[in-house]
Design an enzyme around this catalytic site. Structure first.
Site, mmCIF file in Angstrom:
data_model
loop_
_atom_site.group_PDB
_atom_site.id
_atom_site.type_symbol
_atom_site.label_atom_id
_atom_site.label_comp_id
_atom_site.label_asym_id
_atom_site.label_seq_id
_atom_site.Cartn_x
_atom_site.Cartn_y
_atom_site.Cartn_z
ATOM 1 N N ASP A 13 0.865 -1.183 0.000
ATOM 2 C CA ASP A 13 0.000 0.000 0.000
ATOM 3 C C ASP A 13 0.898 1.228 0.000
ATOM 4 O OD1 ASP A 13 -2.352 1.576 0.179
ATOM 5 O OD2 ASP A 13 -2.123 1.736 2.337
ATOM 6 N N SER A 14 0.301 2.387 -0.240
ATOM 7 C CA SER A 14 1.062 3.627 -0.201
ATOM 8 C C SER A 14 1.515 3.969 1.211
ATOM 9 C CB SER A 14 0.217 4.776 -0.757
ATOM 10 O OG SER A 14 -0.957 4.950 0.021
ATOM 11 N N CYS B 46 -4.357 -1.102 -2.057
ATOM 12 C CA CYS B 46 -4.382 0.350 -2.242
ATOM 13 C C CYS B 46 -5.431 0.645 -3.296
ATOM 14 C CB CYS B 46 -3.006 0.846 -2.695
ATOM 15 S SG CYS B 46 -2.936 2.602 -3.105
ATOM 16 N N GLU C 278 -2.823 8.684 8.737
ATOM 17 C CA GLU C 278 -1.378 8.525 8.864
ATOM 18 C C GLU C 278 -0.815 9.334 10.036
ATOM 19 O OE1 GLU C 278 0.916 6.780 6.944
ATOM 20 O OE2 GLU C 278 -0.622 5.822 5.707
#
Length: 267
Positions: A6-7, A69, A155
């Site tokens: 994933d990012s 993602c 995040e």
């Protein structure tokens, strides 16, 4: 061994589900935390990043890869499948099938990054899935909304249900969906389940579809079983390991110990 990328941290929602569905399968996870988010970038850049990410994962003896993602799944899967000779699963198909089965009033909403929404991949897949179930692909109404601030909120740890910043952002992004009257919402980015409580508070009574969970379930359906393995998980990131481990504990329920930083630009 299955590879997942994933990012950033969102793909851990898929890894968590994979641990439950494949308890004896070794897993390797890469989060591109140094370049997150992907969803505001051009499709060319997203594809270039995704190819590097998967080149890194294929340095391990993986038998399949999960693109956990939404942005990469909706923009780059054909490029990845053309470049690598192994099964590659995205997050669109399983979520679309789940949404088609879940909706009662035939109104489905999709939220994702700007790149995901621009692609139109989720609405197309939802119509195909609904058509397969009912014979009428045009019998479902769909609304899509980009939510670019949700990824940085997750995040950076703004994940509590009553966090005022997250609540205001949800209201700003989701008011149109509430007015539309959708009874089912696809969380089109694997980061979004982490703020599912805040989203549900803004959209009470709406069924939320977790794309990471549905992707893992699709892998279980389509990938043949394997002999018993250790069932270990290894984690790799492209930025600081300490910040990843701290926030990852929210996704996984425990703090991962074996986190390694790599130079993804060399792949």
């Amino acid at each position: 061994m299955i590879g997942i990328f994933d990012s950033g941290l969102g793909g851990l929602t898929a890894l968590k589900e994979a641990r439950l569905l494949f308890p004896k399968e070794d897993l390797v996870y890469f989060g591109d935390t140094g370049r997150v988010p992907y969803g505001t970038r051009s499709e060319e850049t997203i594809r270039a990043y995704a190819l590097q990410d998967l080149r890194f994962l294929t340095s391990f003896p993986i038998r399949a890869a999960v693109v956990a993602c939404g942005t990469v799944s909706t923009t780059s899967l054909p490029a990845l499948r053309g470049a690598f000779d192994l099964p590659i699963f995205g997050v669109v198909e399983g979520a679309a099938i789940a949404a088609a089965k879940a909706t009662k009033n035939r109104r489905v909403a999709v939220i994702g990054t700007p790149a995901t929404v621009r692609s139109g991949a989720f609405p197309e897949a939802i119509r195909q899935a609904y058509g397969a179930l009912t014979g009428n692909a045009d019998g479902v109404e769909i609304i899509s909304r980009a939510c670019p601030l949700f990824v940085p909120l997750v995040e950076n740890g703004f994940i509590e249900k009553d966090d005022p910043i997250t609540a205001l952002t949800c209201e700003r992004y989701l008011a149109d969906i509430r007015e539309f009257g959708a009874d089912t919402l696809i969380l089109g980015c694997t980061h979004y389940p982490i703020i599912a409580d805040a989203i549900s508070k803004t959209l009470p009574g709406v069924t939320l579809i977790n794309t990471g969970r549905e992707a893992a379930r699709l892998v279980r359906e389509k990938l043949p079983p394997i002999p018993e393995e250790k069932g270990e998980a290894r984690f790799f990131v492209s930025d600081r390991t300490d910040s990843f481990a701290s926030v990852a504990s929210v996704f996984l329920g425990s703090k991962p110990e074996n986190v390694t930083r790599i130079d993804i630009g060399s792949y």
